[in-house]
Scaffold this motif. Structure first.
Motif, short mmCIF file in Angstrom:
data_model
loop_
_atom_site.label_atom_id
_atom_site.label_comp_id
_atom_site.label_asym_id
_atom_site.label_seq_id
_atom_site.Cartn_x
_atom_site.Cartn_y
_atom_site.Cartn_z
N ALA A 113 0.83 -1.21 0.00
CA ALA A 113 0.00 0.00 0.00
C ALA A 113 0.87 1.26 0.00
N ALA A 117 0.77 3.25 -3.72
CA ALA A 117 -0.34 4.19 -3.45
C ALA A 117 -0.74 4.95 -4.71
N GLN A 120 -1.31 1.77 -8.24
CA GLN A 120 -2.46 0.88 -8.12
C GLN A 120 -2.64 -0.06 -9.32
#
Length: 147
Positions: A113, A117, A120
């Protein structure tokens, strides 16, 4: 038996910064505007030992620092993608192989993550019982390379 040559618009690419492949394959192959990466692990270029891995006398994994391996594998993917003319943000698909989903997935998911970020890409994560070298994570990626 002979095999056909690769497509004319296909080229094999090797990074000068990523670890050397452990077999007869390139780091990546570009076909048109797509870049297909071979499986990428956390080793460092010029080193056989895996970062954060402690082996016993028989070569079995005694302990490993999974977070350290994640950082290393993401860096290696970045080396390959950038040297091939793409950017981290150009990754469109990531397949992740973990050897211990129960213990390592939460750490992996947290770090993923952070690193992805902005990008994706699509993602698939699977557990396997082992990888060819004493590593706990390997990534298989596809990126788009601008024309």
């Amino acid at each position: 038996m002979s095999y056909p040559a690769p497509a004319p618009d296909s080229s094999a690419l090797n990074s000068s910064r990523a670890p050397e492949p452990v077999g007869l394959y390139p780091h990546a192959r570009r076909v048109g505007n797509l870049l297909f990466l071979s499986g990428v692990g956390p080793r460092q270029r010029g080193e056989k030992q895996v970062p954060g891995v402690e082996l016993d006398e028989a070569g079995n994994i005694r302990s490993y620092d999974f977070e350290r391996q994640c950082h290393a594998v993401f860096q290696n993917v970045r080396y390959i993608v950038e040297e091939a003319g793409a950017r981290w943000e150009d990754l469109v698909d990531v397949t992740v192989f973990l050897t211990n989903m129960r213990d390592d997935f939460a750490t992996y998911n947290r770090l993923y993550a952070e690193y992805f970020a902005g990008a994706q890409p699509c993602r698939t994560t699977v557990e396997i019982n082992c990888l060819p070298t004493p590593i706990a994570i390997e990534l298989k990626c596809i990126a788009w390379v601008g024309g």
